[in-house]
Each structure stands twice: as structure tokens, then as C-alpha cells.
Scaffold this motif. Structure first.
Motif, PDB file in Angstrom:
ATOM      1  N   PHE A   1     -36.996-133.155   7.849  1.00  0.00           N
ATOM      2  CA  PHE A   1     -36.501-133.965   8.565  1.00  0.00           C
ATOM      3  C   PHE A   1     -35.048-133.605   9.220  1.00  0.00           C
ATOM      4  CE2 PHE A   1     -38.459-138.469   7.942  1.00  0.00           C
ATOM      5  CZ  PHE A   1     -39.794-138.052   7.842  1.00  0.00           C
ATOM      6  N   ALA A   2     -34.821-133.514  10.681  1.00  0.00           N
ATOM      7  CA  ALA A   2     -33.839-132.920  11.010  1.00  0.00           C
ATOM      8  C   ALA A   2     -33.193-133.101  12.343  1.00  0.00           C
ATOM      9  CB  ALA A   2     -33.903-131.222  11.055  1.00  0.00           C
ATOM     10  N   PRO A   3     -32.115-133.268  12.683  1.00  0.00           N
ATOM     11  CA  PRO A   3     -31.616-134.001  13.928  1.00  0.00           C
ATOM     12  C   PRO A   3     -32.136-133.253  15.192  1.00  0.00           C
ATOM     13  CG  PRO A   3     -29.501-132.844  12.703  1.00  0.00           C
ATOM     14  CD  PRO A   3     -30.955-132.502  11.713  1.00  0.00           C
ATOM     15  N   ALA A   4     -32.319-133.753  16.311  1.00  0.00           N
ATOM     16  CA  ALA A   4     -33.011-133.203  17.537  1.00  0.00           C
ATOM     17  C   ALA A   4     -32.175-131.914  17.865  1.00  0.00           C
ATOM     18  CB  ALA A   4     -33.285-134.139  18.506  1.00  0.00           C
ATOM     19  N   SER A   5     -30.978-131.763  17.561  1.00  0.00           N
ATOM     20  CA  SER A   5     -30.476-130.578  17.983  1.00  0.00           C
ATOM     21  C   SER A   5     -30.602-129.308  17.414  1.00  0.00           C
ATOM     22  CB  SER A   5     -28.911-130.834  17.830  1.00  0.00           C
ATOM     23  OG  SER A   5     -28.477-131.111  16.320  1.00  0.00           O
ATOM     24  N   LEU A   6     -31.433-129.276  16.340  1.00  0.00           N
ATOM     25  CA  LEU A   6     -32.041-127.990  15.559  1.00  0.00           C
ATOM     26  C   LEU A   6     -33.497-127.806  16.080  1.00  0.00           C
ATOM     27  CD1 LEU A   6     -30.434-128.634  12.127  1.00  0.00           C
ATOM     28  CD2 LEU A   6     -29.591-127.243  14.035  1.00  0.00           C
ATOM     29  N   THR A   7     -33.854-128.400  17.011  1.00  0.00           N
ATOM     30  CA  THR A   7     -35.462-128.224  17.475  1.00  0.00           C
ATOM     31  C   THR A   7     -35.788-127.001  17.701  1.00  0.00           C
ATOM     32  OG1 THR A   7     -35.651-130.680  18.290  1.00  0.00           O
ATOM     33  CG2 THR A   7     -37.324-129.058  19.076  1.00  0.00           C
TER      34      THR A   7
ATOM     35  N   LEU B   1     -36.796-132.584   2.730  1.00  0.00           N
ATOM     36  CA  LEU B   1     -35.451-131.952   3.125  1.00  0.00           C
ATOM     37  C   LEU B   1     -34.995-132.731   4.082  1.00  0.00           C
ATOM     38  CD1 LEU B   1     -32.859-129.900   2.764  1.00  0.00           C
ATOM     39  CD2 LEU B   1     -34.429-128.485   4.116  1.00  0.00           C
ATOM     40  N   PHE B   2     -33.705-133.132   3.896  1.00  0.00           N
ATOM     41  CA  PHE B   2     -33.068-134.117   5.163  1.00  0.00           C
ATOM     42  C   PHE B   2     -31.828-133.518   5.743  1.00  0.00           C
ATOM     43  CE2 PHE B   2     -30.569-138.176   6.277  1.00  0.00           C
ATOM     44  CZ  PHE B   2     -30.964-138.231   7.454  1.00  0.00           C
ATOM     45  N   ILE B   3     -32.067-133.245   6.858  1.00  0.00           N
ATOM     46  CA  ILE B   3     -30.669-132.584   7.243  1.00  0.00           C
ATOM     47  C   ILE B   3     -30.158-133.627   8.585  1.00  0.00           C
ATOM     48  CG2 ILE B   3     -29.663-130.450   8.761  1.00  0.00           C
ATOM     49  CD1 ILE B   3     -31.867-128.806   7.606  1.00  0.00           C
ATOM     50  N   SER B   4     -29.025-134.081   7.948  1.00  0.00           N
ATOM     51  CA  SER B   4     -28.290-135.088   8.783  1.00  0.00           C
ATOM     52  C   SER B   4     -27.043-134.472   9.563  1.00  0.00           C
ATOM     53  CB  SER B   4     -27.788-136.143   7.824  1.00  0.00           C
ATOM     54  OG  SER B   4     -27.209-137.340   8.643  1.00  0.00           O
ATOM     55  N   ALA B   5     -27.132-135.003  10.893  1.00  0.00           N
ATOM     56  CA  ALA B   5     -25.979-134.886  11.834  1.00  0.00           C
ATOM     57  C   ALA B   5     -24.881-135.816  11.695  1.00  0.00           C
ATOM     58  CB  ALA B   5     -26.511-134.779  13.211  1.00  0.00           C
ATOM     59  N   ASP B   6     -25.075-136.802  10.830  1.00  0.00           N
ATOM     60  CA  ASP B   6     -24.074-137.758  10.569  1.00  0.00           C
ATOM     61  C   ASP B   6     -23.895-138.113   9.092  1.00  0.00           C
ATOM     62  OD1 ASP B   6     -23.008-140.407  10.340  1.00  0.00           O
ATOM     63  OD2 ASP B   6     -23.624-140.825  12.503  1.00  0.00           O
ATOM     64  N   ARG B   7     -22.633-138.003   8.723  1.00  0.00           N
ATOM     65  CA  ARG B   7     -22.414-138.485   7.101  1.00  0.00           C
ATOM     66  C   ARG B   7     -22.646-139.706   6.772  1.00  0.00           C
ATOM     67  NH1 ARG B   7     -16.967-135.966   4.931  1.00  0.00           N
ATOM     68  NH2 ARG B   7     -18.149-134.060   5.240  1.00  0.00           N
ATOM     69  N   ASP B   8     -22.571-140.693   7.571  1.00  0.00           N
ATOM     70  CA  ASP B   8     -22.565-142.071   7.596  1.00  0.00           C
ATOM     71  C   ASP B   8     -23.935-142.424   7.147  1.00  0.00           C
ATOM     72  OD1 ASP B   8     -19.724-142.390   7.731  1.00  0.00           O
ATOM     73  OD2 ASP B   8     -20.216-143.187   9.882  1.00  0.00           O
ATOM     74  N   TRP B   9     -24.866-141.593   7.760  1.00  0.00           N
ATOM     75  CA  TRP B   9     -26.397-142.227   7.475  1.00  0.00           C
ATOM     76  C   TRP B   9     -26.663-141.469   6.120  1.00  0.00           C
ATOM     77  CZ3 TRP B   9     -29.171-145.819   9.091  1.00  0.00           C
ATOM     78  CH2 TRP B   9     -28.760-146.403  10.165  1.00  0.00           C
TER      79      TRP B   9
ATOM     80  N   ASP C   1     -35.421-135.746  15.139  1.00  0.00           N
ATOM     81  CA  ASP C   1     -35.349-137.166  15.970  1.00  0.00           C
ATOM     82  C   ASP C   1     -33.713-137.133  15.653  1.00  0.00           C
ATOM     83  OD1 ASP C   1     -35.508-139.360  17.310  1.00  0.00           O
ATOM     84  OD2 ASP C   1     -37.270-140.061  16.187  1.00  0.00           O
ATOM     85  N   ALA C   2     -33.332-138.273  16.310  1.00  0.00           N
ATOM     86  CA  ALA C   2     -31.961-138.886  15.933  1.00  0.00           C
ATOM     87  C   ALA C   2     -31.776-139.091  14.210  1.00  0.00           C
ATOM     88  CB  ALA C   2     -31.751-140.062  16.574  1.00  0.00           C
ATOM     89  N   THR C   3     -30.602-138.654  14.056  1.00  0.00           N
ATOM     90  CA  THR C   3     -30.378-138.765  12.404  1.00  0.00           C
ATOM     91  C   THR C   3     -30.726-140.432  12.119  1.00  0.00           C
ATOM     92  OG1 THR C   3     -28.623-136.999  12.294  1.00  0.00           O
ATOM     93  CG2 THR C   3     -28.614-138.747  10.576  1.00  0.00           C
ATOM     94  N   SER C   4     -30.386-141.365  12.549  1.00  0.00           N
ATOM     95  CA  SER C   4     -30.286-142.714  12.637  1.00  0.00           C
ATOM     96  C   SER C   4     -31.866-142.927  12.396  1.00  0.00           C
ATOM     97  CB  SER C   4     -29.691-143.610  13.522  1.00  0.00           C
ATOM     98  OG  SER C   4     -30.335-143.401  14.818  1.00  0.00           O
ATOM     99  N   ARG C   5     -32.678-142.479  13.211  1.00  0.00           N
ATOM    100  CA  ARG C   5     -34.096-142.788  13.206  1.00  0.00           C
ATOM    101  C   ARG C   5     -34.683-142.345  11.873  1.00  0.00           C
ATOM    102  NH1 ARG C   5     -34.082-143.206  19.269  1.00  0.00           N
ATOM    103  NH2 ARG C   5     -34.550-141.081  19.338  1.00  0.00           N
TER     104      ARG C   5
END
Length: 108
Positions: free
Chosen positions: A31-37, A77-85, A60-64
Motif C-alpha cells: 500500500f503506497a501513496p498515489a504519488s509513487l504510482t 508493506l505500507f508506505i505512508s506520505a503522512d506520519r500522523d496516519w 491511493d491517499a494515505t488516509s484511505r
């Protein structure tokens, strides 16, 4: 950008050698942010160990993505674009212990 994605992907997966490849599941769900598509599949294809497993990507969006994981979606593996999530999932006990790696950051 492919170099950044390669760093993320390889650092998140990896210890070089056969032992690391043996530890991988037959299918790796990422699972990764859409910016890495565009970049992440290219980085995965360039990693020699990935030939031993099949990689499936969900962008997709990190939140979703975090909410899908919370609802039970499987992710190796989860790559997050947002530390809060990432903190959110960790607070719910949804990260494997001692596997979180903060690899990169940015600031304005």
C-alpha cells in the motif's frame, strides 16, 4: 523520482541475500501513496529479490489506505506520505512490532 522510490522500497524490504528472500511471502501486497504510482513499480522491477515474489500495489491517499488497513485489508508493506496516519495505525496496534522505519522527510 525513481531513485527515491527505489530507496523507499528497498529500505523497507530489505536485507540483501537469500535469507531476506526466504522471509518474503509469495505475494507482497504494498500500500503506497498515489504519488509513487509511476516510480514504485519501476523500483520493484529493478530489485533482484522481487523476482522471487509477485508484488501487488494499491495506490491511493494515505488516509484511505490507513482506513482500509484498519478495516482489515491485508498489506505486507505500507508506505505512508503522512506520519500522523502511520502514528494512527501504530496506536491501534496495526503495525508489526519493531518494523516501522521513518526513511525520509521534508519541510518548507
Amino acid at each position: 523520482m525513481p531513485t527515491l522510490a527505489a530507496l523507499l522500497f528497498l529500505s523497507a524490504l530489505a536485507r540483501p541475500g537469500a535469507a531476506a528472500a526466504e522471509a518474503l511471502p509469495p505475494e507482497l501486497i504494498v500500500f503506497a501513496p498515489a504519488s509513487l504510482t509511476d516510480a514504485l513499480p519501476k523500483a520493484a522491477a529493478a530489485w533482484p529479490g522481487i523476482k522471487l515474489v509477485r508484488a501487488s500495489f494499491s495506490f491511493d491517499a494515505t488516509s484511505r489506505l490507513a482506513k482500509q488497513i484498519e478495516a482489515g485489508a491485508p498489506a505486507d508493506l505500507f508506505i505512508s506520505a503522512d506520519r500522523d496516519w502511520m502514528d494512527y495505525l501504530e496506536g491501534k496496534g496495526l503495525l508489526a512490532p519493531k518494523t516501522r522505519r521513518d526513511l525520509l522527510g521534508n519541510r518548507l
